[in-house]
Design a protein around this motif. Structure first.
Motif, PDB file in Angstrom:
ATOM      1  N   PHE A 116       0.848  -1.192   0.000  1.00 13.99           N
ATOM      2  CA  PHE A 116       0.000   0.000   0.000  1.00 13.99           C
ATOM      3  C   PHE A 116       0.885   1.244   0.000  1.00 13.99           C
ATOM      4  O   PHE A 116       1.558   1.531   0.982  1.00 13.99           O
ATOM      5  CB  PHE A 116      -0.912   0.018   1.228  1.00 13.99           C
ATOM      6  CG  PHE A 116      -1.954  -1.060   1.194  1.00 13.99           C
ATOM      7  CD1 PHE A 116      -3.167  -0.842   0.563  1.00 13.99           C
ATOM      8  CD2 PHE A 116      -1.701  -2.304   1.756  1.00 13.99           C
ATOM      9  CE1 PHE A 116      -4.131  -1.845   0.508  1.00 13.99           C
ATOM     10  CE2 PHE A 116      -2.658  -3.313   1.708  1.00 13.99           C
ATOM     11  CZ  PHE A 116      -3.875  -3.088   1.081  1.00 13.99           C
ATOM     12  N   ASP A 117       0.877   1.946  -1.131  1.00 13.36           N
ATOM     13  CA  ASP A 117       1.642   3.186  -1.234  1.00 13.36           C
ATOM     14  C   ASP A 117       0.786   4.295  -0.637  1.00 13.36           C
ATOM     15  O   ASP A 117      -0.424   4.279  -0.761  1.00 13.36           O
ATOM     16  CB  ASP A 117       1.926   3.474  -2.713  1.00 13.36           C
ATOM     17  CG  ASP A 117       3.091   4.430  -2.881  1.00 13.36           C
ATOM     18  OD1 ASP A 117       3.694   4.819  -1.864  1.00 13.36           O
ATOM     19  OD2 ASP A 117       3.393   4.773  -4.032  1.00 13.36           O
ATOM     20  N   GLU A 118       1.423   5.270  -0.020  1.00 16.75           N
ATOM     21  CA  GLU A 118       0.698   6.392   0.580  1.00 16.75           C
ATOM     22  C   GLU A 118      -0.466   5.908   1.425  1.00 16.75           C
ATOM     23  O   GLU A 118      -1.613   6.318   1.239  1.00 16.75           O
ATOM     24  CB  GLU A 118       0.216   7.356  -0.503  1.00 16.75           C
ATOM     25  CG  GLU A 118       1.381   7.920  -1.305  1.00 16.75           C
ATOM     26  CD  GLU A 118       0.951   8.947  -2.338  1.00 16.75           C
ATOM     27  OE1 GLU A 118       0.422   9.982  -1.914  1.00 16.75           O
ATOM     28  OE2 GLU A 118       1.145   8.705  -3.536  1.00 16.75           O
ATOM     29  N   VAL A 119      -0.134   5.009   2.354  1.00  9.83           N
ATOM     30  CA  VAL A 119      -1.188   4.358   3.137  1.00  9.83           C
ATOM     31  C   VAL A 119      -1.930   5.355   4.016  1.00  9.83           C
ATOM     32  O   VAL A 119      -3.034   5.082   4.471  1.00  9.83           O
ATOM     33  CB  VAL A 119      -0.601   3.188   3.978  1.00  9.83           C
ATOM     34  CG1 VAL A 119       0.127   3.690   5.202  1.00  9.83           C
ATOM     35  CG2 VAL A 119      -1.684   2.185   4.357  1.00  9.83           C
ATOM     36  N   ASP A 120      -1.346   6.537   4.227  1.00  7.65           N
ATOM     37  CA  ASP A 120      -2.050   7.532   5.038  1.00  7.65           C
ATOM     38  C   ASP A 120      -3.403   7.899   4.429  1.00  7.65           C
ATOM     39  O   ASP A 120      -4.325   8.279   5.149  1.00  7.65           O
ATOM     40  CB  ASP A 120      -1.191   8.778   5.300  1.00  7.65           C
ATOM     41  CG  ASP A 120      -0.254   9.114   4.175  1.00  7.65           C
ATOM     42  OD1 ASP A 120      -0.331  10.226   3.679  1.00  7.65           O
ATOM     43  OD2 ASP A 120       0.546   8.233   3.772  1.00  7.65           O
ATOM     44  N   ALA A 121      -3.520   7.725   3.089  1.00  8.70           N
ATOM     45  CA  ALA A 121      -4.817   7.983   2.460  1.00  8.70           C
ATOM     46  C   ALA A 121      -5.870   7.024   3.002  1.00  8.70           C
ATOM     47  O   ALA A 121      -7.044   7.340   3.105  1.00  8.70           O
ATOM     48  CB  ALA A 121      -4.711   7.830   0.950  1.00  8.70           C
ATOM     49  N   LEU A 122      -5.433   5.828   3.342  1.00 11.38           N
ATOM     50  CA  LEU A 122      -6.321   4.809   3.873  1.00 11.38           C
ATOM     51  C   LEU A 122      -6.450   4.913   5.379  1.00 11.38           C
ATOM     52  O   LEU A 122      -7.475   4.598   5.955  1.00 11.38           O
ATOM     53  CB  LEU A 122      -5.691   3.437   3.581  1.00 11.38           C
ATOM     54  CG  LEU A 122      -6.299   2.556   2.544  1.00 11.38           C
ATOM     55  CD1 LEU A 122      -5.324   1.437   2.238  1.00 11.38           C
ATOM     56  CD2 LEU A 122      -7.594   1.979   3.037  1.00 11.38           C
ATOM     57  N   ALA A 123      -5.324   5.289   5.983  1.00 13.25           N
ATOM     58  CA  ALA A 123      -5.180   5.088   7.412  1.00 13.25           C
ATOM     59  C   ALA A 123      -5.080   6.377   8.191  1.00 13.25           C
ATOM     60  O   ALA A 123      -4.608   6.397   9.302  1.00 13.25           O
ATOM     61  CB  ALA A 123      -3.927   4.245   7.679  1.00 13.25           C
ATOM     62  N   ALA A 124      -5.525   7.483   7.580  1.00 19.87           N
ATOM     63  CA  ALA A 124      -5.459   8.762   8.286  1.00 19.87           C
ATOM     64  C   ALA A 124      -6.159   8.632   9.625  1.00 19.87           C
ATOM     65  O   ALA A 124      -7.189   7.979   9.733  1.00 19.87           O
ATOM     66  CB  ALA A 124      -6.125   9.851   7.449  1.00 19.87           C
ATOM     67  N   SER A 125      -5.573   9.228  10.626  1.00 18.35           N
ATOM     68  CA  SER A 125      -6.120   9.030  11.965  1.00 18.35           C
ATOM     69  C   SER A 125      -7.535   9.586  11.995  1.00 18.35           C
ATOM     70  O   SER A 125      -7.930  10.429  11.199  1.00 18.35           O
ATOM     71  CB  SER A 125      -5.257   9.722  13.004  1.00 18.35           C
ATOM     72  OG  SER A 125      -5.429  11.103  12.916  1.00 18.35           O
ATOM     73  N   ARG A 126      -8.294   9.079  12.934  1.00 15.77           N
ATOM     74  CA  ARG A 126      -9.714   9.408  12.952  1.00 15.77           C
ATOM     75  C   ARG A 126      -9.956  10.892  13.167  1.00 15.77           C
ATOM     76  O   ARG A 126     -11.028  11.399  12.890  1.00 15.77           O
ATOM     77  CB  ARG A 126     -10.403   8.588  14.049  1.00 15.77           C
ATOM     78  CG  ARG A 126     -10.552   7.133  13.636  1.00 15.77           C
ATOM     79  CD  ARG A 126     -10.637   6.200  14.822  1.00 15.77           C
ATOM     80  NE  ARG A 126      -9.883   4.984  14.523  1.00 15.77           N
ATOM     81  CZ  ARG A 126     -10.364   3.762  14.628  1.00 15.77           C
ATOM     82  NH1 ARG A 126     -11.570   3.563  15.077  1.00 15.77           N
ATOM     83  NH2 ARG A 126      -9.621   2.739  14.311  1.00 15.77           N
ATOM     84  N   THR A 127      -8.932  11.575  13.679  1.00 12.94           N
ATOM     85  CA  THR A 127      -9.095  13.008  13.870  1.00 12.94           C
ATOM     86  C   THR A 127      -8.643  13.792  12.643  1.00 12.94           C
ATOM     87  O   THR A 127      -8.767  14.987  12.593  1.00 12.94           O
ATOM     88  CB  THR A 127      -8.269  13.487  15.081  1.00 12.94           C
ATOM     89  OG1 THR A 127      -6.943  13.021  14.918  1.00 12.94           O
ATOM     90  CG2 THR A 127      -8.848  12.962  16.377  1.00 12.94           C
ATOM     91  N   ASP A 128      -8.090  13.108  11.675  1.00 14.61           N
ATOM     92  CA  ASP A 128      -7.568  13.798  10.494  1.00 14.61           C
ATOM     93  C   ASP A 128      -8.118  13.123   9.251  1.00 14.61           C
ATOM     94  O   ASP A 128      -7.419  12.432   8.544  1.00 14.61           O
ATOM     95  CB  ASP A 128      -6.034  13.766  10.510  1.00 14.61           C
ATOM     96  CG  ASP A 128      -5.446  14.528   9.333  1.00 14.61           C
ATOM     97  OD1 ASP A 128      -6.168  15.348   8.730  1.00 14.61           O
ATOM     98  OD2 ASP A 128      -4.272  14.299   9.027  1.00 14.61           O
ATOM     99  N   MET A 129      -9.365  13.348   8.992  1.00 13.51           N
ATOM    100  CA  MET A 129     -10.082  12.572   7.985  1.00 13.51           C
ATOM    101  C   MET A 129     -10.113  13.222   6.610  1.00 13.51           C
ATOM    102  O   MET A 129     -10.790  12.743   5.726  1.00 13.51           O
ATOM    103  CB  MET A 129     -11.530  12.365   8.430  1.00 13.51           C
ATOM    104  CG  MET A 129     -11.648  11.439   9.609  1.00 13.51           C
ATOM    105  SD  MET A 129     -11.111   9.796   9.156  1.00 13.51           S
ATOM    106  CE  MET A 129     -11.904   8.873  10.456  1.00 13.51           C
ATOM    107  N   ARG A 130      -9.413  14.318   6.451  1.00 10.84           N
ATOM    108  CA  ARG A 130      -9.551  15.043   5.190  1.00 10.84           C
ATOM    109  C   ARG A 130      -9.333  14.169   3.973  1.00 10.84           C
ATOM    110  O   ARG A 130     -10.038  14.254   2.992  1.00 10.84           O
ATOM    111  CB  ARG A 130      -8.576  16.232   5.137  1.00 10.84           C
ATOM    112  CG  ARG A 130      -9.109  17.472   5.817  1.00 10.84           C
ATOM    113  CD  ARG A 130      -7.991  18.435   6.057  1.00 10.84           C
ATOM    114  NE  ARG A 130      -6.911  17.778   6.785  1.00 10.84           N
ATOM    115  CZ  ARG A 130      -5.644  18.139   6.709  1.00 10.84           C
ATOM    116  NH1 ARG A 130      -5.299  19.137   5.956  1.00 10.84           N
ATOM    117  NH2 ARG A 130      -4.730  17.497   7.401  1.00 10.84           N
TER     118      ARG A 130
END
Ligand code: ATP
Length: 267
Positions: A116-130
């Motif tokens: 998974f590349d750029e997994v933050d798109a999937l896994a952004a913390s629940r407080t950072d949902m943008r």
């Protein structure tokens, strides 16, 4: 040939030998995901749990994708890469494909590295949902990962991010991404190794890799690739002007390097 053709399975030909530097990282990957596959009984004997994924982070262009692909090649496994566009398509509903299908497809191609590349798109913390699909998708992803951990079945999960602080802590629990590896900008030795790899098979003469490495502080692997491309272009121009092709020299590469901005400085 099996299943959904829209989720391509690569068979990478590159191995760890094609990755410059990163010796500690290669060792970590061997210990965590390659050896457990070959010696499950040994790991069991020592009570060492198997499974879980590795989350790689660091500045762009420093070889996270390259290392993931080489990991698959190293064990002759399949490679499925899920990029940010695949993920966004899923969220927007533009794609038939969903997370479950992707995991399933990889499972059917075991042994397989699922990346998974750029997994933050999937896994952004629940407080950072943008940039994230939201809680539902996060939970679905975690459920899939837990399923993989439970069955320890030759499905290896790697993920990359440039922004680890955006990744939800729930992703980092044991059995999930419980190993987090920093992929640093390549040091001089690694840069010399990367240059050597990038120049393999190209017309060169008396290249002093260490000297070029010294002059490329702060350059990522991707930056070095840009340097080599630029040097090749100038040789092509010269060859067409003079009618004789000449090999690339150290000087060609250092002058190209002077025109490329090192991208890892501000990271
Ligand atoms: P991003 O975060 O932008 O996706 P990344 O860390 O995944 O970046 P890669 O795409 O793996 O970076 O690297 C870019 C290119 O740089 C690779 O295709 C490869 O050619 C080269 N490269 C980077 N690091 C190395 C390395 N250690 N050895 C050999 N080549 C490398």
């Amino acid at each position: 040939s099996d299943g959904d053709p829209s989720i391509p399975i690569e068979r990478p030909k590159i191995t760890f030998a094609d990755v410059g530097g990163m010796d500690t990282l290669k060792d970590e990957i061997r210990m965590k995901i390659i050896h457990p596959l070959a010696h499950p009984e040994l790991y069991k004997a020592y009570g060492k749990t198997i499974g879980g994924g590795i989350l790689m982070y660091g500045p762009p262009g420093c070889g996270k994708t390259h290392l993931a692909r080489a990991t698959a090649g190293e064990i002759k496994a399949g490679f499925v890469s899920v990029g940010i566009n695949d993920v966004l398509d899923m969220w927007i509903g533009n794609s038939e494909r969903n997370l479950h299908e992707i995991f399933d497809r990889a499972r059917r191609s075991r042994p397989c590295v699922l990346f998974f590349d750029e997994v933050d798109a999937l896994a952004a913390s629940r407080t950072d949902m943008r940039h994230s699909g939201g809680r539902h998708q996060i939970n679905q992803f975690l459920a899939e990962m837990d399923g993989v951990a439970a069955s320890n079945d030759g499905l290896l999960i790697l993920a990359a991010t440039n922004a680890p602080w955006h990744v939800d802590p729930a992703f980092r629990r044991p059995g999930r991404f419980d190993r987090i590896l920093f992929i640093p900008p390549p040091d001089a030795t690694a840069r010399a190794g990367i240059l050597q790899l990038l120049l393999t098979g190209k017309p060169v003469q008396d290249i002093d890799h260490d000297q070029i490495a010294k002059k490329t502080d702060g350059f990522s692997g991707a930056d070095l690739k840009a340097v080599v491309d630029m040097a090749i272009e100038s040789k092509l121009r010269e060859a067409m002007r003079d009618g004789i092709p000449k090999p690339m020299t150290t000087r060609d590469l250092t002058s190209a390097a002077a025109q490329v901005r090192p991208s890892t400085r501000e990271w």
